[in-house]
Design an enzyme around this catalytic site. Structure first.
Site, PDB file in Angstrom:
ATOM      1  CD  GLU A  98      -3.145   0.130  -0.019  1.00  0.00           C
ATOM      2  OE1 GLU A  98      -2.446   1.235  -0.792  1.00  0.00           O
ATOM      3  OE2 GLU A  98      -4.056   0.408   0.526  1.00  0.00           O
ATOM      4  CG  ASP A  99      -0.698   4.573  -1.783  1.00  0.00           C
ATOM      5  OD1 ASP A  99      -1.419   3.791  -1.536  1.00  0.00           O
ATOM      6  OD2 ASP A  99      -1.422   5.923  -1.833  1.00  0.00           O
ATOM      7  CG  ASP A 102      -6.303   8.083   6.037  1.00  0.00           C
ATOM      8  OD1 ASP A 102      -6.344   8.208   7.637  1.00  0.00           O
ATOM      9  OD2 ASP A 102      -6.317   8.820   5.858  1.00  0.00           O
ATOM     10  CG  PHE A 151      -5.272  16.063   2.211  1.00  0.00           C
ATOM     11  CD1 PHE A 151      -6.403  15.109   1.832  1.00  0.00           C
ATOM     12  CD2 PHE A 151      -4.618  15.684   0.643  1.00  0.00           C
ATOM     13  CE1 PHE A 151      -7.254  14.320   0.438  1.00  0.00           C
ATOM     14  CE2 PHE A 151      -5.044  14.514  -0.285  1.00  0.00           C
ATOM     15  CZ  PHE A 151      -6.528  14.462  -0.402  1.00  0.00           C
ATOM     16  NE  ARG A 164      -3.207   8.237  -9.139  1.00  0.00           N
ATOM     17  CZ  ARG A 164      -4.443   8.307  -8.191  1.00  0.00           C
ATOM     18  NH1 ARG A 164      -3.695   7.853  -6.767  1.00  0.00           N
ATOM     19  NH2 ARG A 164      -6.047   7.964  -7.671  1.00  0.00           N
TER      20      ARG A 164
HETATM   21  C1  PRP Z   1      -5.801   5.545  -1.110  1.00  0.00           C
HETATM   22  C2  PRP Z   1      -4.779   5.121  -0.497  1.00  0.00           C
HETATM   23  C3  PRP Z   1      -5.443   2.783  -0.056  1.00  0.00           C
HETATM   24  C4  PRP Z   1      -6.118   3.985   0.812  1.00  0.00           C
HETATM   25  C5  PRP Z   1      -6.252   3.996   2.648  1.00  0.00           C
HETATM   26  O1  PRP Z   1      -7.090   5.176  -2.026  1.00  0.00           O
HETATM   27  O2  PRP Z   1      -3.781   4.580  -2.198  1.00  0.00           O
HETATM   28  O3  PRP Z   1      -5.412   2.377  -0.993  1.00  0.00           O
HETATM   29  O4  PRP Z   1      -6.986   5.650   0.252  1.00  0.00           O
HETATM   30  O5  PRP Z   1      -6.791   4.728   3.169  1.00  0.00           O
HETATM   31  P1  PRP Z   1      -7.520   3.893   3.883  1.00  0.00           P
HETATM   32  O6  PRP Z   1      -6.546   3.735   5.304  1.00  0.00           O
HETATM   33  O7  PRP Z   1      -8.537   4.819   4.565  1.00  0.00           O
HETATM   34  O8  PRP Z   1      -8.708   2.718   3.203  1.00  0.00           O
HETATM   35  P2  PRP Z   1      -7.913   5.694  -2.330  1.00  0.00           P
HETATM   36  O9  PRP Z   1      -9.387   4.429  -2.598  1.00  0.00           O
HETATM   37  O10 PRP Z   1      -7.801   7.054  -2.550  1.00  0.00           O
HETATM   38  O11 PRP Z   1      -7.699   5.025  -4.272  1.00  0.00           O
HETATM   39  P3  PRP Z   1      -6.482   5.393  -5.435  1.00  0.00           P
HETATM   40  O12 PRP Z   1      -5.284   4.840  -4.728  1.00  0.00           O
HETATM   41  O13 PRP Z   1      -6.865   5.227  -6.668  1.00  0.00           O
HETATM   42  O14 PRP Z   1      -6.270   6.969  -5.379  1.00  0.00           O
END
Ligand code: PRP
Length: 184
Positions: A98-99, A102, A151, A164
């Site tokens: 994961e990136d 949160d 953020f 990104r």
């Molecule tokens: C973002 C990020 C993680 C997730 C983390 O994805 O890449 O997958 O949110 O958040 P959380 O712990 O609150 O669930 P997003 O749904 O924004 O999609 P993306 O990766 O396409 O930007």
């Protein structure tokens, strides 16, 4: 791309050093194992690309596309599977990439889904671990950096699909997003 209104949290050199450290640790831990790396798109694509090229052990890579933020900054709490993985994971050593973790909702949901497919082991690695808004008890096994709050964008992380591609990681100024919401 709009000009970014924020400050650098981790620059490219710091990110590069930490990614190499994580890759070394993972290479040691998974020596002789059947490693399947599963990256969650979109956010993890740049981290995955750098991490995988620094691994010194054989592994395969697959992707899932999950989304729970839409175009906003607050998790909807509902994880949508836009694309599932394609490789079988039964009896294999799976590492989720994961990136950012949160609220933890995305990775907790996905880990549970993979666990039902009976991998031999299941761990996770996130570049950023932000606990301020955590809503689950999920704890990633490998963490690049801990982040207090804010953020975060750049190095794969977006705000409304922007930023990104930035090579450094930024914390957006609150004024840049507060009219809309506050993310991952
Ligand atoms: C973002 C990020 C993680 C997730 C983390 O994805 O890449 O997958 O949110 O958040 P959380 O712990 O609150 O669930 P997003 O749904 O924004 O999609 P993306 O990766 O396409 O930007």
């Amino acid at each position: 791309m709009n000009e970014i209104k924020g400050s650098i949290l981790f620059d490219r050199s710091k990110i590069n050093g930490r990614v190499r450290e994580l890759a070394d640790e993972i290479s040691r831990d998974y020596e002789g194992k059947d490693l399947v790396i599963v990256a969650i798109l979109k956010g993890a694509f740049i981290f995955l690309a750098d991490l995988t090229r620094n691994l010194s052990i054989p592994h395969v890579v697959d992707f899932a596309r999950l989304a729970s933020y839409g175009s906003g900054t607050e998790s909807t709490g509902i994880v949508e599977i836009k694309k599932d993985i394609e490789v079988p994971v039964h009896g294999r050593d799976v590492l989720i990439i994961e990136d950012i973790v949160d609220t933890g909702i995305t990775i907790a949901f996905f880990a549970e889904r993979l666990r039902k497919r009976n991998p031999r082991s299941l761990r996770s690695c996130t570049l950023l671990d932000k606990k301020e808004r955590r809503q689950t008890d999920f704890q990633p096994d490998y963490v690049g950096f801990n982040v207090e709050k804010g953020f975060i964008v750049g190095y794969g992380l977006d705000y409304d699909d922007q930023y990104r591609c930035l090579p450094d990681i930024y914390a957006l100024d609150e004024a840049a997003y507060s009219g809309v919401k506050s993310d991952s």
